[in-house]
Scaffold this motif. Structure first.
Motif: not given
Ligand SMILES: Nc1ncnc2c1ncn2[C@@H]1O[C@H](COP(=O)(O)OP(=O)(O)OP(=O)(O)O)[C@@H](O)[C@H]1O
Ligand SMILES: [Mg+2]
Lengths: 347, 562
Positions: A13, A16, A18, A37-38, A41-42, A44, A198, B290, B292-293
């Motif tokens: 992204f 970043v 992901a 952790p948050s 990228g899970k 994604t 998480h 929470k 997403f886009r």
């Molecule tokens: N649509 C998007 N546009 C821009 N950046 C994104 C988008 N979706 C995710 N990201 C970025 O990609 C990275 C991974 O995000 P992701 O949502 O996969 O994390 P996660 O492991 O699911 O975290 P959480 O536990 O908070 O849900 C993060 O840095 C997030 O900010």
């Protein structure tokens, strides 16, 4: 027999990354968790499997089917993948009854009305929702809504079920209960689960295998037992369970607690300079004779467990003992014996 | 526990009393007088008379016209507003954020100025577009005729659709995207999702916006007055205006006016009731926690054509009329070709520096706007404070009264103010500027209440309690904690009142005297009297004032946010 295959999957992204070059094979009927952790990228990853996100590199296969391939710019849209998916925020449709929520995916599949009815009722029955079938989902509790979401995902009898933190909107008690329900449903329907969380205890309790991620990079993929007992690196060690990290220094073939003349028993590969000892608070014993000398600086009762903070040289260690084990007082000097210490490079 | 001594009449009671008094005098009395005058004859309830007045041909026709125009406008605005909202929130339309801002511009443009501009462009005889097309294609007949129901509805739609647009945009933005994604993973195509999930979930917001448009259109004066005259089309507000104006205050015409005003009051109350019902019935919990886009619909081949369509819409509805106003304002006489030689700043100079009529109008509008804004802002803070923050007995009355200003249409206020302030209670403000001030306060109280309660609701009670726990007295706590926190609301209220007051027409047209014309009245009457170029020039100046004011607000809001 691997069923879901991710080959070199990458997603960016902007600046970043992901998900970074993820290779993954998930077996049919397996419950596979992605833990981290948050922001690691899970979600994604899961959304790429579901088809909501395109890839920046790599391919995704399920069984014989190719679902996503960057190189050929080939993507099967989410609605054609025949997966079940459950989201964190329930996402049940408030303008439809519980029954209609569950019947929705079936109606899109042009089945006979008897079959739609039979399969809807079957899914409702297995999620204990039959008695509220005609209610609005808004009248249900959080757990009830999440059951509707599960039933809706089950209705088409999918081979793959994608769950993105399905329990984290529920209160802790309900969360544990729902874990078992999900497990039972899997046993009955036989689908493959890809589960994002998480919460490490959730992942441990549910999964056949766990993948631990950090900043889009896989750290370890293994069974819950192995991830706990043989963490691949310091990050995994710290992420699963409680941990102590003690800075140590090697000198003249001996290993000292950094900044002191306390010698540690060391049996690993030969190392020099500074590195780190990782221990679990529950895997440290108090010994009367020998061991590493330390001073009890704080003692806290946590119900069944007594939590000690021990000062060793200039550093502190947490030790947890059962309520009925030897009891030490604050200020006492004790000896520590480490059952399974791990040794990692210093940061 | 120490027992608190109960004061029977302390500061809270006094504030409540004052708030109730203000709302009663400013809003409730005029409305009640209208209802009383229309239903009581010589002190006796007489519904038969009401029916016979309603069945008089012109009144009956005005009623039907109001309904017809409101329905047409509502349907068109709902369609356009929903479509544009969906495009800018849910699709990959280029420059979405910017487009969204542009679609909100009509909010600040006065629709009667738009109507005047469109008259210049599309009137069958002299409209520039008609003449252009006739010249271009050698036509005998003009192509468009703005002086009909279609024209009126189209112009009202241009200025009212943002009410639906903004409601639907907000709802779409707040909607949890996983509601749509879970439909997608269930096997639904984007079209099916839009039809079966998105639109039904949006229905309450769409409906509520649509009802607002019915309310505003039924009570709307300017567009119908400007465009309907030619073919004798009039709606309730226009007929009320004509009755009051032409018959020089005869009781019969006042009564006819009050009966029509009563119809407006009842329909407004019904619409507001219906809107609350729709919103509460349909208040689904679809707000994303929470998020997403949200999922973006790829328009693919339609992306550029739809983008061009949006640009064309904005060009036609915002740019074209605005440019027309300024250009015509620069002409020496209406009807000559728009060429460099024919354009000058003479009209603008004349209006600003030489002609007393327009200079008075500008001065009146500015001072009325300032006065109404300041008074209403302070009254609004006090009333909102009592409603939102205080625990006093009898607050229910105030809450009810506080709802009133939201639902009373402009022509009703004007008529009610005439009834109340023409000497009936010993004060005669008729034909003075003060009666306009009173009516502006009544008309804009709703804006002030809305902005201030929104700001006050953000101030959690615990903030005040924390200050008092720190030893601050009630007064100190108000001054140091509450006032700084409500300042943004007051600031917003000021501009929410001042700017619309600068272009007000519906109320002032009923109340003006020769020396108390406002900008809106002057533009309207000049246009009626055939002084088209001067009217356009004054409209141009009004637009400049409004746009400058808007920019000032934007600047301050951005500075606060950034
Ligand atoms: N649509 C998007 N546009 C821009 N950046 C994104 C988008 N979706 C995710 N990201 C970025 O990609 C990275 C991974 O995000 P992701 O949502 O996969 O994390 P996660 O492991 O699911 O975290 P959480 O536990 O908070 O849900 C993060 O840095 C997030 O900010
Ligand atoms: Mg996530």
């Amino acid at each position: 027999m691997s069923y879901v295959r991710l080959v070199n999957v990458t997603k960016k992204f902007g600046s970043v990354t992901a998900v970074d070059k993820l290779n993954l094979e998930i077996n049919k009927g397996e419950c596979f968790s992605m833990l981290g952790p948050s922001g690691c990228g899970k979600t994604t990853t899961l959304r790429m499997v579901a088809g909501f996100e395109d890839l920046d590199d790599g391919e995704i296969h399920v069984g014989e089917r190719l679902l996503s391939a960057k190189r050929r710019n080939f993507y099967v849209p989410p609605e054609k993948r025949d997966f079940g998916m459950v989201f964190q925020a329930f996402a049940v449709w408030p303008h439809l009854s519980v029954y209609e929520n569950v019947a929705f995916p079936l109606r899109l599949r042009k089945l006979s009305s008897q079959e739609i009815d039979a399969r809807t009722k079957d899914a409702l029955e297995h999620t204990n929702l039959l008695h509220v079938a005609n209610d609005s989902p808004d009248s249900l509790s959080g757990g009830g809504k999440q059951r509707v979401a599960l039933a809706r995902a089950l209705a088409i009898n999918p081979d793959v079920m994608l769950l993105d933190e399905p329990l984290s909107s529920l209160d802790p008690h309900l969360r544990e209960e729902m874990r078992f329900e999900i497990k039972d449903l899997q046993r009955h329907y036989g689908f493959t689960i890809i589960y994002v969380t998480h919460d490490q205890s959730e992942a441990m309790a549910l999964s056949d295998r766990i993948m631990v991620m950090k900043n889009g990079v896989v750290q370890q993929i293994d069974t819950p037992f192995n991830v706990y007992t043989h963490p691949a690196n310091k990050f995994v060690f710290s992420f699963i369970g409680l941990s102590n990290f003690t800075d140590v220094a090697a000198e003249d073939a001996k290993v000292y607690v950094k900044g002191s003349d306390l010698i540690l028993p060391y049996s690993g590969e030969e190392r020099g300079g500074l590195f780190t000892m990782a221990t679990r608070p529950s895997e440290i014993d108090f010994v009367a004779e020998g061991g590493l000398r330390g001073e009890v600086v704080r003692r806290t009762y946590l119900g069944d467990i007594v939590d000690y903070s021990i000062k060793v040289g200039e550093q502190f260690l947490r030790v947890q003992k059962g309520r009925n084990d030897v009891r030490l007082n604050e200020g006492e000097i004790c000896g520590l014996k480490f059952k399974h210490p791990f040794w990692y490079d210093a940061d | 526990m120490p027992v608190m001594k109960r004061r029977s009449f302390g500061v809270p009671e006094m504030l409540l009393f004052l708030s109730v008094a203000i709302l009663v005098i400013v809003v409730a009395v005029p409305v009640l007088l209208i209802l009383y005058t229309s239903f009581f004859v010589d002190g006796h309830f007489n519904a038969g008379q009401v029916m016979s007045i309603l069945s008089e041909p012109d009144i009956y026709e005005a009623l039907l016209n109001s309904l017809f125009i409101a329905s047409g406008t509502c349907i068109m605005s709902t369609f356009i507003g929903t479509l544009f909202a969906w495009l800018v929130v849910r699709t990959d339309l280029p420059y979405k954020g910017f487009m969204k801002t542009l679609f909100l511009v009509p909010f600040m443009l006065p629709s009667f100025i738009g109507a005047i501009a469109w008259k210049m462009l599309l009137s069958p005889r002299s409209g520039y577009i008609n003449i252009l097309l006739m010249d271009l294609f050698n036509l005998e007949e003009p192509v468009f005729d703005i002086y009909g129901y279609g024209g009126i509805m189209a112009i009202e739609t241009m200025y009212l659709f943002p009410f639906v647009f903004i409601q639907v945009c907000g709802a779409l933005e707040r909607m949890d995207p996983t509601l749509e994604e879970s439909a997608r993973i269930s096997g639904a195509s984007l079209l099916t999702i839009t039809r079966k999930i998105t639109l039904p979930l949006m229905a309450p917001s769409i409906m509520s916006g649509a009802l607002l448009i019915v309310l505003y259109s039924m009570a709307h004066f300017g567009t119908v007055a400007v465009l309907g005259m030619e073919n004798g089309i009039f709606n309730i507000p226009v007929l009320i205006y004509e009755k009051i104006h032409q018959s020089a205050g005869s009781f019969d015409s006042i009564r006819a006016g009050t009966v029509m005003a009563a119809v407006l009051i009842v329909s407004a109350a019904f619409i507001i009731w219906l809107q609350n019902k729709v919103l509460s019935r349909g208040r689904y919990q679809i707000i994303a926690g929470k998020s997403f886009r949200p999922m973006e619909v790829k328009l693919r081949g339609l992306r550029i054509p739809l983008f061009i369509f949006c640009l064309a819409y904005i060009g036609f509805t915002i740019v074209l009329p605005t440019v027309t106003i300024f250009l015509v304002g620069g002409l020496s006489t209406y009807g000559v070709d728009i060429t460099w030689e024919n354009l000058s700043l003479d009209n603008y100079k004349f209006i600003l520096f030489e002609w007393d009529l327009t200079r008075d109008a500008i001065w009146n509008s500015v001072s009325l706007g300032l006065g109404a804004a300041v008074i209403t802002m302070f009254a609004g803070v006090m009333i909102s404070y009592v409603i939102v923050k205080m625990q006093v007995r009898g607050k229910g009355i105030l809450e009810f009264l506080g709802m009133l200003p939201f639902s009373v249409p402009g022509s009703v206020i004007a008529l009610g103010v005439i009834l109340a302030w023409s000497g009936k209670f010993g004060i005669n403000l008729y034909n003075t500027v003060w009666i306009i001030l009173v009516s502006y306060i009544a008309r804009y109280m709703a804006f002030s209440l809305k902005a201030n309660s929104a700001a006050l609701e953000q101030v959690h009670d615990s903030l005040v309690e924390a200050a008092r726990a720190c030893g601050a007295g009630m007064g100190q706590a108000l001054k140091d904690i509450v006032l700084p926190l409500v300042r943004p609301g007051m600031f917003a209220a000021f501009f929410l009142i001042f700017l619309p007051a600068m272009r007000e027409l519906t109320v002032s047209i009923m109340l003006y005297a020769p020396t108390t014309r406002t900008i809106g009245v002057a533009i309207y009457t000049l246009n009626e009297d055939g002084e088209t170029v001067l009217s356009a020039a004054l409209a141009g100046i009004a637009l400049i004032i409004i746009v400058t004011g808007q920019s000032v607000i934007k600047y301050f809001q951005n500075r606060k946010a950034g």
